[in-house]
Design an enzyme around this catalytic site. Structure first.
Site, PDB file in Angstrom:
ATOM      1  N   ARG A   1       7.495   2.525 -26.959  1.00 43.71           N
ATOM      2  CA  ARG A   1       8.935   2.410 -26.413  1.00 43.71           C
ATOM      3  C   ARG A   1       9.598   1.550 -27.243  1.00 43.71           C
ATOM      4  O   ARG A   1       9.113   0.476 -27.847  1.00 43.71           O
ATOM      5  CB  ARG A   1       9.014   1.684 -24.952  1.00 43.71           C
ATOM      6  N   ILE A   2      10.886   1.407 -27.187  1.00 45.22           N
ATOM      7  CA  ILE A   2      11.859   0.558 -27.938  1.00 45.22           C
ATOM      8  C   ILE A   2      12.210  -0.604 -26.885  1.00 45.22           C
ATOM      9  O   ILE A   2      12.642  -1.604 -27.556  1.00 45.22           O
ATOM     10  CB  ILE A   2      13.323   1.345 -28.477  1.00 45.22           C
ATOM     11  N   SER A   3      12.213  -0.308 -25.910  1.00 45.55           N
ATOM     12  CA  SER A   3      12.627  -1.482 -24.687  1.00 45.55           C
ATOM     13  C   SER A   3      13.721  -2.237 -24.897  1.00 45.55           C
ATOM     14  O   SER A   3      13.738  -3.460 -25.122  1.00 45.55           O
ATOM     15  CB  SER A   3      11.332  -2.494 -24.693  1.00 45.55           C
TER      16      SER A   3
ATOM     17  N   ARG B   1      11.037 -12.547 -14.998  1.00 47.60           N
ATOM     18  CA  ARG B   1       9.401 -13.198 -14.895  1.00 47.60           C
ATOM     19  C   ARG B   1       9.369 -14.164 -14.102  1.00 47.60           C
ATOM     20  O   ARG B   1      10.380 -14.915 -13.553  1.00 47.60           O
ATOM     21  CB  ARG B   1       8.982 -13.312 -16.280  1.00 47.60           C
TER      22      ARG B   1
ATOM     23  N   ASN C   1      13.417 -10.425 -19.548  1.00 44.38           N
ATOM     24  CA  ASN C   1      12.414 -11.273 -19.218  1.00 44.38           C
ATOM     25  C   ASN C   1      12.574 -12.544 -18.279  1.00 44.38           C
ATOM     26  O   ASN C   1      11.853 -13.108 -17.787  1.00 44.38           O
ATOM     27  CB  ASN C   1      11.820 -12.116 -20.649  1.00 44.38           C
ATOM     28  N   TRP C   2      13.914 -12.641 -18.249  1.00 44.16           N
ATOM     29  CA  TRP C   2      14.462 -13.786 -17.117  1.00 44.16           C
ATOM     30  C   TRP C   2      13.815 -13.579 -15.777  1.00 44.16           C
ATOM     31  O   TRP C   2      13.712 -14.085 -14.855  1.00 44.16           O
ATOM     32  CB  TRP C   2      15.888 -13.909 -17.138  1.00 44.16           C
TER      33      TRP C   2
ATOM     34  N   ASP D   1       4.220  -7.624 -28.281  1.00 42.93           N
ATOM     35  CA  ASP D   1       3.888  -7.383 -26.918  1.00 42.93           C
ATOM     36  C   ASP D   1       2.166  -7.538 -26.618  1.00 42.93           C
ATOM     37  O   ASP D   1       1.554  -7.139 -27.619  1.00 42.93           O
ATOM     38  CB  ASP D   1       4.221  -5.868 -26.644  1.00 42.93           C
TER      39      ASP D   1
ATOM     40  N   GLU E   1      11.446   3.570 -39.529  1.00 40.03           N
ATOM     41  CA  GLU E   1      10.278   4.066 -39.418  1.00 40.03           C
ATOM     42  C   GLU E   1       9.371   2.994 -38.252  1.00 40.03           C
ATOM     43  O   GLU E   1       9.517   1.839 -38.100  1.00 40.03           O
ATOM     44  CB  GLU E   1       9.534   3.717 -40.841  1.00 40.03           C
TER      45      GLU E   1
ATOM     46  N   ARG F   1       5.222  -2.505 -33.057  1.00 40.84           N
ATOM     47  CA  ARG F   1       5.119  -2.828 -31.814  1.00 40.84           C
ATOM     48  C   ARG F   1       3.652  -2.720 -31.543  1.00 40.84           C
ATOM     49  O   ARG F   1       2.928  -1.840 -31.659  1.00 40.84           O
ATOM     50  CB  ARG F   1       5.852  -1.964 -30.849  1.00 40.84           C
TER      51      ARG F   1
HETATM   52  C1  FPP Z   1       5.322  -9.799 -24.687  1.00 38.54           C
HETATM   53  O1  FPP Z   1       3.977 -10.234 -24.021  1.00 38.54           O
HETATM   54  C2  FPP Z   1       5.805 -11.238 -25.270  1.00 38.54           C
HETATM   55  C3  FPP Z   1       6.612 -12.232 -24.955  1.00 38.54           C
HETATM   56  C4  FPP Z   1       7.589 -11.765 -23.679  1.00 38.54           C
HETATM   57  C5  FPP Z   1       7.257 -13.417 -25.533  1.00 38.54           C
HETATM   58  C6  FPP Z   1       6.620 -13.393 -27.110  1.00 38.54           C
HETATM   59  C7  FPP Z   1       6.452 -14.811 -27.230  1.00 38.54           C
HETATM   60  C8  FPP Z   1       5.653 -15.349 -28.090  1.00 38.54           C
HETATM   61  C9  FPP Z   1       4.605 -14.448 -28.915  1.00 38.54           C
HETATM   62  C10 FPP Z   1       5.368 -16.958 -28.241  1.00 38.54           C
HETATM   63  C11 FPP Z   1       6.718 -17.811 -28.809  1.00 38.54           C
HETATM   64  C12 FPP Z   1       7.445 -17.106 -29.776  1.00 38.54           C
HETATM   65  C13 FPP Z   1       7.888 -17.505 -30.813  1.00 38.54           C
HETATM   66  C14 FPP Z   1       8.808 -16.979 -31.800  1.00 38.54           C
HETATM   67  C15 FPP Z   1       7.290 -18.973 -31.417  1.00 38.54           C
HETATM   68  P1  FPP Z   1       3.862  -9.951 -22.528  1.00 38.54           P
HETATM   69  O2  FPP Z   1       3.923 -11.053 -21.905  1.00 38.54           O
HETATM   70  O3  FPP Z   1       4.870  -8.842 -22.113  1.00 38.54           O
HETATM   71  O4  FPP Z   1       2.510  -9.061 -22.487  1.00 38.54           O
HETATM   72  P2  FPP Z   1       2.034  -8.068 -21.310  1.00 38.54           P
HETATM   73  O5  FPP Z   1       2.928  -6.817 -21.690  1.00 38.54           O
HETATM   74  O6  FPP Z   1       0.743  -7.800 -21.719  1.00 38.54           O
HETATM   75  O7  FPP Z   1       2.135  -8.809 -20.091  1.00 38.54           O
END
Ligand code: FPP
Length: 246
Positions: free
Chosen positions: A192-194, A69, A66-67, A18, A205, A186
């Protein structure tokens, strides 16, 4: 770097990556730049985990939620994922790593699914670390889909209500065949576990760090693992029972 005991590493490490968006916004960069930098951290963690001898690594790469977004970010994340898989498959082969995918595959674009299928097939014979990517994944969705699969098997006469135990239920989850995570990291300060691995995290753990995922370094990774090694896992037993190995 923190010294690590090779025999006390988590068998299964799960990570909620995250803080990519915040990392970018703090630098006046587009959110996707944060995800691109995040993909570099993925590369480091995968290589390190495999070299340390961790057997299972599970990454929360895209949640069911995340869809919602902005479409431009969703598209960019899908493209990044596809590029990463294509670019890294040779390294996965060199490191003997096997890909595994959990989540709702039917939500993913056709081209992403094709890339995932190719990478999964190509690495299927590898016997080292299992790298599970959670894509379009939600814990509640996974549990309800497992219940639906069980109901179908009951209607088909393949399963009876008396067969439903913790172990049989676990086999119907997307993670059937994987051990539960021992350790969850995390990043970015959220505690959170989200909706990640809700069933599987029962005795895991938990470790939270303020660092955003793109800034999560090898030193931080070792620090987190050293923290895990300092913990006593009791699984509901007393401390005495654990030290006497009862
Ligand atoms: C959370 O950060 C991250 C994601 C929703 C996507 C994770 C993807 C990657 C690390 C890159 C590609 C993955 C792989 C396996 C190659 P956020 O956007 O929620 O950050 P924020 O909470 O600061 O907005």
């Amino acid at each position: 770097m923190e010294p690590l005991h090779p025999d006390k590493l988590p068998t299964h490490l799960a990570i909620i990556m995250d803080g990519n968006g915040r990392w970018a916004q703090q630098r006046m960069l587009k959110r996707i730049v944060g995800h691109q930098r995040g993909a570099e951290t993925v590369k480091m963690v995968v290589e390190q985990a495999s070299q340390l001898g961790i057997k299972y690594l599970t990454l929360f790469a895209f949640s069911s939620e995340n869809w919602s977004r902005p479409p431009i970010e969703v598209r960019a994340l899908m493209t990044l994922l596809k590029k990463y898989i294509r670019r890294e498959t040779a390294r996965m082969m060199r490191n003997n790593i096997r890909y595994n995918i959990i989540g709702n595959r039917s939500d993913l674009p056709e081209d992403v699914n094709q890339t995932l299928d190719e990478a999964t097939l190509e690495t299927a014979g590898n016997t080292g670390m299992v790298l599970t990517l959670a894509l379009s994944y939600g814990g509640r969705q996974e549990i309800s889909m497992a219940a639906a699969r069980m109901a179908r098997d009951m209607v088909a006469g393949k399963l009876s209500a008396d067969d439903v135990t913790v172990d049989t239920f676990a086999e119907y989850l997307d993670t059937g065949g994987l051990p539960d995570p021992d350790f969850l990291i995390r990043t970015s300060g959220e505690m959170r576990i989200s909706n990640f691995l809700l069933w599987q995290l029962a005795y895991t753990e938990l470790y939270f760090t303020e660092t955003n995922w793109p800034d999560f370094t090898i030193n931080e990774f070792h620090k987190a693992l050293a923290d895990f090694q300092s913990r006593e896992r009791r699984f509901g037993k007393t401390s005495d029972q654990i030290t006497k190995r009862n």
